[in-house]
Design an enzyme around this catalytic site. Sequence first.
Site, short mmCIF file in Angstrom:
data_model
loop_
_atom_site.label_atom_id
_atom_site.label_comp_id
_atom_site.label_asym_id
_atom_site.label_seq_id
_atom_site.Cartn_x
_atom_site.Cartn_y
_atom_site.Cartn_z
N HIS A 371 24.20 51.02 -7.38
CA HIS A 371 23.93 52.40 -7.78
C HIS A 371 24.83 52.80 -8.95
O HIS A 371 24.37 53.30 -9.98
CB HIS A 371 24.15 53.33 -6.59
N GLU A 372 26.15 52.56 -8.80
CA GLU A 372 27.09 52.95 -9.85
C GLU A 372 26.85 52.18 -11.14
O GLU A 372 26.85 52.74 -12.23
CB GLU A 372 28.53 52.75 -9.36
N HIS A 375 24.02 53.44 -13.15
CA HIS A 375 24.30 54.62 -13.97
C HIS A 375 24.62 54.19 -15.40
O HIS A 375 24.26 54.86 -16.37
CB HIS A 375 25.46 55.41 -13.39
N GLU A 395 19.70 60.29 -11.12
CA GLU A 395 20.25 59.93 -9.82
C GLU A 395 19.29 59.02 -9.05
O GLU A 395 19.72 58.05 -8.41
CB GLU A 395 20.55 61.20 -9.03
N HIS A 459 21.45 65.29 -6.68
CA HIS A 459 21.40 64.33 -5.59
C HIS A 459 20.27 64.64 -4.62
O HIS A 459 19.81 63.76 -3.88
CB HIS A 459 22.73 64.30 -4.84
#
Length: 681
Positions: A371-372, A375, A395, A459
């Site tokens: 996920h990170e 980004h 997101e 989110h």
Amino acid sequence: MRSRTSHRRTPRTTQRRVAAVALAGVAALIATAVQSGAATAAPGTAPRTAGSAASASESVTLTPAQRAALMRQADSVKAETAKDLGLGAKEKLVVRDVLKDRDGTVHVRYERTYDGLPVLGGDLVVQGDTAGEADKVVKATRAAVKPATTAATVPAAKAEQQALSAAKAEKAAGADVDRAPRKVIWAADGTPVVAYETVVGGLQHDGTPQELHVVTDATTGEKLYEWQAVQNGTGHTVYSGTVDLTTTQSGSSYNLTDGARGGHRTYNLNRGTSGTGTLFSGSDDVWGNGSPSNAESAGADAHYGAALTWDYYKNVHGRSGIRGDGVGAYSRVHYGNNYVNAFWSDSCFCMTYGDGSGNANPLTSIDVAAHEMSHGLTSATAGLVYSGESGGLNEATSDIFGSTVEFYANNSSDVGDYLIGEEIDINGDGTPLRYMDKPSKDGRSKDSWYSGIGSIDVHYSSGVANHFFYLLSEGSGTKTINGVTYDSPTSDGLPVTGIGRAKAEKIWFRALTTKFTSTTNYAAARTGTLAATGELYGTDGAEYKAVQDAWAAVNVGARSGGPGGGGTTFESSADVAIPDAGAAVTSPITVTGRTGNAPANLQVSVDIVHTWSGDLVVDLVAPDGTSYRLRNRTGGSADDINETYTVNASSETANGTWQLRVQDVARYDTGYINGWSLTFP
């Protein structure tokens, strides 16, 4: 003689731009990174996934040298590209990214400047046979970048004070100016204006590093926008069991440097909150013992997650590294004390992980790491603004790829699922952070789109795209996958048939990297994913229909229809340039799944950008070649055509390829077909 000056007034979205990401509080996960800123590979070299057919529109893997060569080529012709796009004399293009398809098509992503000033919200993507050729273009804004002035009448000190006040309002600790006000053109919302951008450092209220960007109108002093550029999103690991790690030997010791993946390194911050920390090193090549109390265990998780994500993007999507340049990011673990979060930051090009409540649950599971790192991908490509609907899409992109990387890993200790953060137990009750099959199960996220979706936390607005992706992959209803039971509803109560995750992830990646811009909202995401699907799998197959139906199931757009179906819309979002006083051009739409003839009240919606609409002759051409005149040189000097026409097409077979034909029959003004649609009532 008529003026050739562009004065377009095409409506646009109201999202802005940002630059990085993390977990929001204890209930919403990891955020993104956004900011404002390949020579030919042999056919057949693009990676494929099980269940997905090879397509001429799939991206090929570019070596760093090939990518650099294409970027140099695009840079060498950027002035010509700007002219082809109709940009003004004061506008310049800056090459940011490039992709190449199996069939040779090149996609170049640009930033823009005006009179030497950065244009925030001015990004665009062009597509053509060579780097810089603009056969098609997707723009973050359709508004002409022609600010009334570039002179600032408000002192920079006022913008600086406004930025510090904004940080104080957010309860930031140690707020100070990291970057003095710089002049920019703000084009992300409405009419472009000269502005200041100020960056404030310090810490956010939860201890996350702060990089608060505040945009101030340089002529009125009004605060136009603000965003955070850092947002919350053989090793014996905490979550993934015993795994192989790629490390580096230096003399008699080893360290967590992955030479096979761009030199990615993993560091121990040891409860610190700044710097890189200490590179994990040891006398043997064994890392951790599986317990959070051993500092190396979380390091092994982070190193493993980064390697999996690198391999996923390279082997599934043909991208070498987050930026496509073969350079690895780095990871930092053990950030702060009891820090219940993780984040990506563009400024360090790194992922950072806290250890959770009581320092007992490091946020380093596979899906959180992916996920990170994703980004960073979003930041390097679409740059989706971390606010409003584009923020929700930002997101969701990290959730989507967090899930697909977890499936790709095929790790028996952390099996693939459509649950986000299920291993880290951030809520302390054994529940995931988010559910993709039914986002509202977390009590905050939204299952489907509504008019106010852009005003809630990103989110939770991300639930719309997460739900879309699940439905596109797996379909609606009840099913069990890897031991997890899902039951996905639809907003219209109608079923959706999935096409499989392998195809769904290809569609989302292509849309992100070639169709989305910093201001993409949910309606534009539907358009972009349909365009990507058409390029990958065609417009007349199950995949295209499923994308339409999955979006309709989350209340974005209409269903695909079917035999006897009604209220069906078919659309094209491709830009087609209209030459000045030249030959007619056409934009096709293929209609499938209808029975019999078209209706007597066929709705034809036309969106054409042009600086003298009275130059244009516009026709609808039926599949058998019959032409229906929609507009014949009316409108005089007015800009653009945004109209819906009713056509009696009852003598025409519904299925087949329909075309919008446009010809400019007078000199001096230019434009393009921005998109059009056919609606069968």
